[in-house]
Design a protein around this motif. Sequence first.
Motif, PDB file in Angstrom:
ATOM      1  N   MET A 123       0.827  -1.204   0.000  1.00 46.64           N
ATOM      2  CA  MET A 123       0.000   0.000   0.000  1.00 46.64           C
ATOM      3  C   MET A 123       0.867   1.263   0.000  1.00 46.64           C
ATOM      4  N   GLY A 124       1.991   1.220   0.709  1.00 47.44           N
ATOM      5  CA  GLY A 124       2.916   2.351   0.678  1.00 47.44           C
ATOM      6  C   GLY A 124       3.495   2.563  -0.714  1.00 47.44           C
ATOM      7  N   MET A 125       3.826   1.459  -1.386  1.00 48.73           N
ATOM      8  CA  MET A 125       4.343   1.545  -2.760  1.00 48.73           C
ATOM      9  C   MET A 125       3.286   2.144  -3.678  1.00 48.73           C
ATOM     10  N   LEU A 126       2.024   1.723  -3.528  1.00 48.11           N
ATOM     11  CA  LEU A 126       0.954   2.287  -4.360  1.00 48.11           C
ATOM     12  C   LEU A 126       0.797   3.788  -4.108  1.00 48.11           C
ATOM     13  N   GLN A 127       0.936   4.204  -2.861  1.00 49.15           N
ATOM     14  CA  GLN A 127       0.860   5.630  -2.519  1.00 49.15           C
ATOM     15  C   GLN A 127       1.961   6.407  -3.241  1.00 49.15           C
ATOM     16  N   ARG A 128       3.190   5.896  -3.172  1.00 47.99           N
ATOM     17  CA  ARG A 128       4.305   6.572  -3.842  1.00 47.99           C
ATOM     18  C   ARG A 128       4.092   6.622  -5.350  1.00 47.99           C
ATOM     19  N   LEU A 129       3.653   5.516  -5.925  1.00 50.60           N
ATOM     20  CA  LEU A 129       3.430   5.451  -7.370  1.00 50.60           C
ATOM     21  C   LEU A 129       2.335   6.429  -7.789  1.00 50.60           C
ATOM     22  N   LYS A 130       1.259   6.461  -7.033  1.00 57.74           N
ATOM     23  CA  LYS A 130       0.150   7.370  -7.361  1.00 57.74           C
ATOM     24  C   LYS A 130       0.604   8.825  -7.277  1.00 57.74           C
ATOM     25  N   GLN A 131       1.357   9.166  -6.242  1.00 55.67           N
ATOM     26  CA  GLN A 131       1.827  10.540  -6.099  1.00 55.67           C
ATOM     27  C   GLN A 131       2.782  10.918  -7.229  1.00 55.67           C
ATOM     28  N   ARG A 132       3.635   9.984  -7.619  1.00 55.64           N
ATOM     29  CA  ARG A 132       4.561  10.248  -8.726  1.00 55.64           C
ATOM     30  C   ARG A 132       3.797  10.467 -10.020  1.00 55.64           C
ATOM     31  N   LEU A 133       2.794   9.626 -10.263  1.00 55.82           N
ATOM     32  CA  LEU A 133       2.008   9.772 -11.495  1.00 55.82           C
ATOM     33  C   LEU A 133       1.158  11.045 -11.461  1.00 55.82           C
ATOM     34  N   GLN A 134       0.717  11.469 -10.276  1.00 55.96           N
ATOM     35  CA  GLN A 134       0.009  12.747 -10.167  1.00 55.96           C
ATOM     36  C   GLN A 134       0.944  13.904 -10.493  1.00 55.96           C
ATOM     37  N   ALA A 135       2.196  13.800 -10.069  1.00 54.92           N
ATOM     38  CA  ALA A 135       3.178  14.840 -10.396  1.00 54.92           C
ATOM     39  C   ALA A 135       3.415  14.881 -11.906  1.00 54.92           C
ATOM     40  N   VAL A 136       3.456  13.718 -12.546  1.00 50.87           N
ATOM     41  CA  VAL A 136       3.608  13.651 -14.007  1.00 50.87           C
ATOM     42  C   VAL A 136       2.406  14.302 -14.676  1.00 50.87           C
ATOM     43  N   LEU A 137       1.202  14.012 -14.187  1.00 51.52           N
ATOM     44  CA  LEU A 137      -0.011  14.603 -14.749  1.00 51.52           C
ATOM     45  C   LEU A 137       0.008  16.124 -14.607  1.00 51.52           C
ATOM     46  N   ALA A 138       0.451  16.624 -13.462  1.00 50.03           N
ATOM     47  CA  ALA A 138       0.544  18.077 -13.271  1.00 50.03           C
ATOM     48  C   ALA A 138       1.521  18.686 -14.271  1.00 50.03           C
ATOM     49  N   TRP A 139       2.646  17.998 -14.517  1.00 52.62           N
ATOM     50  CA  TRP A 139       3.626  18.487 -15.490  1.00 52.62           C
ATOM     51  C   TRP A 139       3.019  18.514 -16.887  1.00 52.62           C
ATOM     52  N   VAL A 140       2.287  17.453 -17.252  1.00 49.92           N
ATOM     53  CA  VAL A 140       1.647  17.400 -18.569  1.00 49.92           C
ATOM     54  C   VAL A 140       0.648  18.542 -18.707  1.00 49.92           C
ATOM     55  N   ARG A 141      -0.130  18.778 -17.649  1.00 46.69           N
ATOM     56  CA  ARG A 141      -1.106  19.887 -17.688  1.00 46.69           C
ATOM     57  C   ARG A 141      -0.406  21.219 -17.896  1.00 46.69           C
ATOM     58  N   GLU A 142       0.738  21.425 -17.224  1.00 43.78           N
ATOM     59  CA  GLU A 142       1.509  22.666 -17.407  1.00 43.78           C
ATOM     60  C   GLU A 142       1.960  22.807 -18.861  1.00 43.78           C
ATOM     61  N   LYS A 143       2.452  21.703 -19.434  1.00 42.40           N
ATOM     62  CA  LYS A 143       2.918  21.736 -20.822  1.00 42.40           C
ATOM     63  C   LYS A 143       1.768  22.048 -21.778  1.00 42.40           C
ATOM     64  N   VAL A 144       0.618  21.432 -21.540  1.00 43.95           N
ATOM     65  CA  VAL A 144      -0.541  21.677 -22.396  1.00 43.95           C
ATOM     66  C   VAL A 144      -0.983  23.130 -22.270  1.00 43.95           C
ATOM     67  N   ALA A 145      -1.017  23.643 -21.040  1.00 46.64           N
ATOM     68  CA  ALA A 145      -1.412  25.041 -20.830  1.00 46.64           C
ATOM     69  C   ALA A 145      -0.430  25.982 -21.522  1.00 46.64           C
ATOM     70  N   ALA A 146       0.860  25.681 -21.411  1.00 45.59           N
ATOM     71  CA  ALA A 146       1.861  26.517 -22.076  1.00 45.59           C
ATOM     72  C   ALA A 146       1.703  26.439 -23.592  1.00 45.59           C
ATOM     73  N   GLY A 147       1.401  25.250 -24.091  1.00 42.87           N
ATOM     74  CA  GLY A 147       1.184  25.090 -25.529  1.00 42.87           C
ATOM     75  C   GLY A 147      -0.012  25.886 -26.013  1.00 42.87           C
ATOM     76  N   TRP A 148      -1.099  25.831 -25.247  1.00 37.94           N
ATOM     77  CA  TRP A 148      -2.290  26.613 -25.626  1.00 37.94           C
ATOM     78  C   TRP A 148      -1.999  28.106 -25.550  1.00 37.94           C
ATOM     79  N   GLN A 149      -1.255  28.520 -24.538  1.00 38.63           N
ATOM     80  CA  GLN A 149      -0.913  29.925 -24.409  1.00 38.63           C
ATOM     81  C   GLN A 149      -0.074  30.374 -25.608  1.00 38.63           C
ATOM     82  N   ALA A 150       0.887  29.553 -26.012  1.00 39.57           N
ATOM     83  CA  ALA A 150       1.717  29.885 -27.175  1.00 39.57           C
ATOM     84  C   ALA A 150       0.857  29.926 -28.436  1.00 39.57           C
TER      85      ALA A 150
END
Length: 179
Positions: A123-150
Motif C-alpha cells: 500500500m505504501g508503494m501504491l501511494q508513492r506510485l500514485k503521487q509520482r504519477l500525479q506529479a507527471v499529470l501536473a507536469w503534462v497539464r503545465e505543458k498543455v497550458a503553455a502550448g495553448w498559451q503559445a
Amino acid sequence: MGYPKTSREDNERWKILFHNTLDRWLDGIEVQPQGEGQVDLCLEDLEDKLSENFLDAVEEHHRKNNSESAPLLPDMKSELRRRAQKSSVPNPEPEGPGILEVEAPEAPEPEESFWVRAWRSFMGMLQRLKQRLQAVLAWVREKVAAGWQALCSVAQFINSLLESFCSYMAGLFRYHIQV
C-alpha cells in the motif's frame, strides 16, 4: 469536448497486464525467503514494472486517440519517463481527494503476519506510485497550458497582422475610390 474513449478490449488487455504483473510479484514473494528486505526489493521491482505499464498505456492511448495530431515527440517521451521514475519525486506530499491513506511504515509487531507486513508495504508503494504519477499529470497539464498559451499568442499575432493588412487595404481602396 470530452475525453477520448478507450475500447473495451484495450481496457481488458491493460487490466490483464496489470493483474499479471501483480500476480508475478505475489508468486515471487511467496517462494522467496520471507524477509523484510526481500519484500522491499520485490516491491521496488513491482513499482518499476507498474510504472512502465502505466507509461506504455499512456503512449498507446495517445497514439490511438491523437492520430490526426502530432505523435508524442521522442524528447517528450523521454521526459515523461524521466519524471515518472522513483527519483523524480523524492518525498511527495499527499494532496487532493482520493489519495490512498497509508500510515508511515512502522516497526512490525511481533504477532503481525508476513502477509500483513507485505500488504502494508504494498500500500505504501501504491501511494508513492500514485503521487509520482500525479506529479507527471501536473507536469503534462503545465505543458498543455503553455502550448495553448503559445498557440493563442500566435493566433493573436496573426489576427493583428490581418487587421493591419485589412486596414491598409481599406485605406488603399478609399484612396483609389477618391481618385
